[in-house]
Scaffold this active site. Structure first.
Site, PDB file in Angstrom:
ATOM      1  CG  ASP A  13      -5.735  -6.727   2.726  1.00  0.00           C
ATOM      2  OD1 ASP A  13      -7.168  -7.045   2.170  1.00  0.00           O
ATOM      3  OD2 ASP A  13      -4.844  -5.970   2.157  1.00  0.00           O
ATOM      4  CB  SER A  65      -1.020   0.083   1.267  1.00  0.00           C
ATOM      5  OG  SER A  65      -1.608  -1.205   1.170  1.00  0.00           O
ATOM      6  CE  LYS A  97      -2.621  -8.353  -5.718  1.00  0.00           C
ATOM      7  NZ  LYS A  97      -2.939  -7.641  -6.887  1.00  0.00           N
ATOM      8  NE  ARG A 143      -7.843 -11.412  -0.767  1.00  0.00           N
ATOM      9  CZ  ARG A 143      -7.390 -10.585  -0.247  1.00  0.00           C
ATOM     10  NH1 ARG A 143      -7.541  -9.628   0.537  1.00  0.00           N
ATOM     11  NH2 ARG A 143      -6.015 -10.783  -1.130  1.00  0.00           N
TER      12      ARG A 143
END
Length: 427
Positions: free
Chosen positions: A313, A23, A411, A344
């Protein structure tokens, strides 16, 4: 398909210096590109999402150099909005932290740019952001499905009075906040609906301040941004460690420590996901805080029932930690799991059942009761880095676990499994 079987782990112990925050890395890169002057970013994350942002900036004429390990970036700012020479198409993979902010920033001035990505990116909604940008004068077309990428941007954003829906993704508000100071007119942004993942907005405001721009924040309901401003390079900027990535190691310490210490984040961190450590403490682990570290020592874990909207998250890691807690754990207010790298909520419920858990999947909650003994299963990762890392924790039992497509961790954390192995004692 490639797979990785993790054998049972008896103990996890030691320290890890975390890779840079995704982020923070992608926000800092974009602000450095928009700023006056040269910025040296250190501890930059080397991952797929950051590479997509770097490739896009390069295509837009931004000059930068990377160190051999890609964690230091010297970037020369454009001193204002980014310009494309001619028509440009940018491929952004599945990087929401690149797609959303660039969709806004590239609406300044008169560009003609197409933003596209992987098939999953074309399923991740962006309509609320497009609606807000259009209110500010932006010319944007959907090239395939209404409300989803790919997008064609033709500039036109000037500021003004804008509403944004805060209930799906905080990245929409982040994108508007980072773009508005460079618009010719002042911008008033009104947030409608409950703002999800509010701590991520604090990251945005914190970074904007570092690059010399402050805005008026009225209780996260309304933001007033002066137009015609410039970002200024802070010179050097250290990207703090990724707090979401820390969650897997801290959870491992709670389940099978020893003590696990993560460095690169601590009580002074700007990332909301450090609050994950408080959740582990509520479950029974022992947490020690420093300015730039968090340590977690094993405890007798028990179930919790909590609203997880502030740490969506890291909350995924609690879902697999719940397999080791006594009782039934409920995670609430997590609807935005459904619009992430994959749905998710569905993915987590499906894979938890495979290892034997009893799971209730609601519209915006999940309830997990662990089995007496975990079962060996092939875990589908849905091309989602966090699914792969969360389910590695199953190996902290006396049962192996097989992770399908383990390289999807690239990622955010390409060497995750190597780092976990380094700190693990086999059973």
């Amino acid at each position: 398909m490639e797979s990785l079987t993790l054998q049972p782990i008896a103990r996890v112990d030691g320290a890890i210096n975390l890779p840079g925050s995704k982020s923070v890395s992608n926000r800092a890169l974009l602000l450095a590109a928009l700023a006056c002057g040269k910025t040296v970013l250190t501890n930059l994350l080397d991952s797929d999402d950051v590479r997509h942002m770097l490739n896009a900036l390069s295509a837009l004429g931004i000059n930068y150099t990377l160190s051999a390990d890609r964690t230091r970036c010297d970037i020369t700012g454009n001193g204002g909005p980014l310009r494309a020479s001619g028509t440009l198409e940018l491929f952004l993979g599945n990087a929401g932290t690149a797609m959303r902010p660039l969709a806004a920033a590239l609406c300044l001035g008169q560009n003609e740019i197409v933003l596209t990505g992987e098939p999953r990116m074309k399923e991740r909604p962006i309509g609320h952001l497009v609606d807000s940008l259009r209110q500010g004068g932006a010319n944007i077309d959907y090239l395939e499905q209404e409300n989803y990428p790919p997008l064609r941007l033709r500039g036109g954003f000037i500021g003004g009075d804008i509403e944004v829906d805060g209930s799906v993704s905080s990245q929409f508000l982040t994108a508007l906040l980072m773009t508005a100071p460079l618009a010719p007119e002042d911008t008033i942004i009104r947030v409608k609906g409950e703002l999800v993942s509010k701590p991520y907005i604090d990251i945005t405001l914190n970074l904007m301040k570092t690059f010399g721009v402050e805005i008026a924040n009225h209780h996260y309901q309304q933001f007033v941004v002066k137009g015609g401003q410039q970002y200024h390079s802070p010179g050097r900027y250290l990207v703090e460690g990724d707090a979401s990535s820390a969650s897997y190691f801290l959870a491992a310490g709670a389940i099978k420590g020893g003590t696990v210490k993560v460095t690169g984040i601590g009580r002074k961190s700007m990332q909301g996901d450090i609050r994950f450590a408080d959740v582990l403490e509520k479950m029974g682990a022992t947490i020690t805080w420093g300015d730039d570290f968090i340590a977690c020592t094993r405890g007798e874990l028990h179930a919790i029932d909590m609203d997880m909207n502030h740490i969506p998250d890291a909350a995924m890691t609690i879902a697999t930690t719940a397999l080791f807690a006594k009782g039934t754990t409920t995670l609430r207010n997590i609807y935005n799991w459904r619009v992430k790298e994959t749905d998710r909520l569905f993915a987590m419920a499906t894979e938890l059942r495979k290892v034997g858990a009893e799971v209730e999947e609601g519209h915006d909650y999940i309830r997990i009761t662990p089995p007496a003994k975990l079962q060996h299963a092939d875990i589908g990762t849905y091309n989602d880095h966090r699914m792969a890392m969360c389910f590695s924790l199953v190996a902290l039992s006396d049962t192996p676990v097989t992770i399908l497509d383990p390289k999807c961790t690239a990622k955010t954390f390409p060497d995750y499994f190597e780092q976990l192995a380094r700190m693990s004692t086999p059973a």
